[in-house]
Design a protein around this motif. Structure first.
Motif: not given
Length: 273
Positions: A25, A58, A75, A77
């Protein structure tokens, strides 16, 4: 369009970063986002949504509690804690003359990090304090304010004014409109793939998110070649316009519809390249 080069889907496909087996990520790019406000919280939601669907490791969102909550509801995440990023997106959904103290502090700190930065909406003036490469994404009215000229002059000749802004401000310029003009790094590009239904509130917030993600995944290339920033800006416009076409299907669309189509649009570009 004069000496502007048309940026086509095939060109855009070459600017999509596809992760490899060893990527994580962090290596895929971390985009820091300082957008939205209590008055316009939806801008942050739309920009984060579009960025994540464009392809980034990210998104790190920094902002007030109310806006952060809305971003996480849509969202989960997204990360709402400070940390390292590879690029910044600042300004969507802000008033240039009404930034609160927290926003000013966060934005000022971001500008000192010498990272590639997308300045949108109410943060266009921050280019003066930026220490890294900058691309600004104004519409006609915003560019008129920044350059202190009548909006009608921008409307009459957007290509010339995009070039003028890039020269005077020393940044890459993405001037939004049905035809999007991009000038920077010695390049002059134009992209026109969007339906007229895209003239709707929030469309620019999604475009900024798409561009922010593309920038975060190409920081090394930008450092090596300033022209890459202009190519990424034109690529963002192509992706944005094609996603709008998919969402519209000949009729009205919402910006969340557009964002939903971004991943499929990118997949289509990669498949045809």
């Amino acid at each position: 369009m004069g000496d502007f080069t048309t940026w086509k889907p095939d060109d855009a496909a070459r600017l999509i970063a596809v992760p490899g087996e060893r990527d994580d990520k962090y290596s895929r790019g971390v985009l820091g986002v300082i957008t939205g406000s209590d008055r316009y919280p939806g801008a942050a939601v739309l920009g984060v949504e579009a960025a994540l669907r464009t392809g980034v490791g990210m998104v790190r969102y920094l902002g007030g509690e109310r806006v952060s909550t809305l971003v996480l509801q849509r969202r989960p995440e997204a990360v709402t804690a400070e940390g390292r990023v590879q690029a910044w997106l600042v300004g969507s959904g802000m008033d240039h003359d009404g930034r609160d103290d927290q926003t000013v502090a966060l934005s000022t700190a971001a500008m000192t990090q010498a990272l590639p930065t997308v300045l949108d909406g109410g943060a266009l003036d921050l280019h003066e304090g930026a220490t890294g490469p900058v691309v600004i994404t104004p519409h006609y009215g915003e560019l008129a304010r920044v350059l202190d000229v009548a909006k009608e002059r921008i409307v009459a000749d957007p290509a010339t004014w995009a070039r003028t802004a890039a020269d005077e401000l020393g940044v890459t310029v993405l001037l939004k409109g049905h035809a999007t003009y991009v000038v920077g790094g010695g390049l002059a590009l134009v992209a026109s793939s969007a339906p007229t239904w895209l003239a709707t509130a929030g469309a620019g917030d999604a475009l900024a998110g798409i561009l922010g993600a593309l920038v975060a995944t190409h920081t090394d290339e930008i450092a090596a070649d300033p022209a890459v920033l202009a190519k990424l800006a034109a690529t963002a416009s192509v992706v944005h316009g094609l996603a709008a076409m998919r969402a519209s299907r000949g009729g009205p669309l919402t910006v969340l519809d557009l964002a939903h189509e971004v991943s499929g649009t990118i997949a289509g570009l990669l498949a045809s390249s």
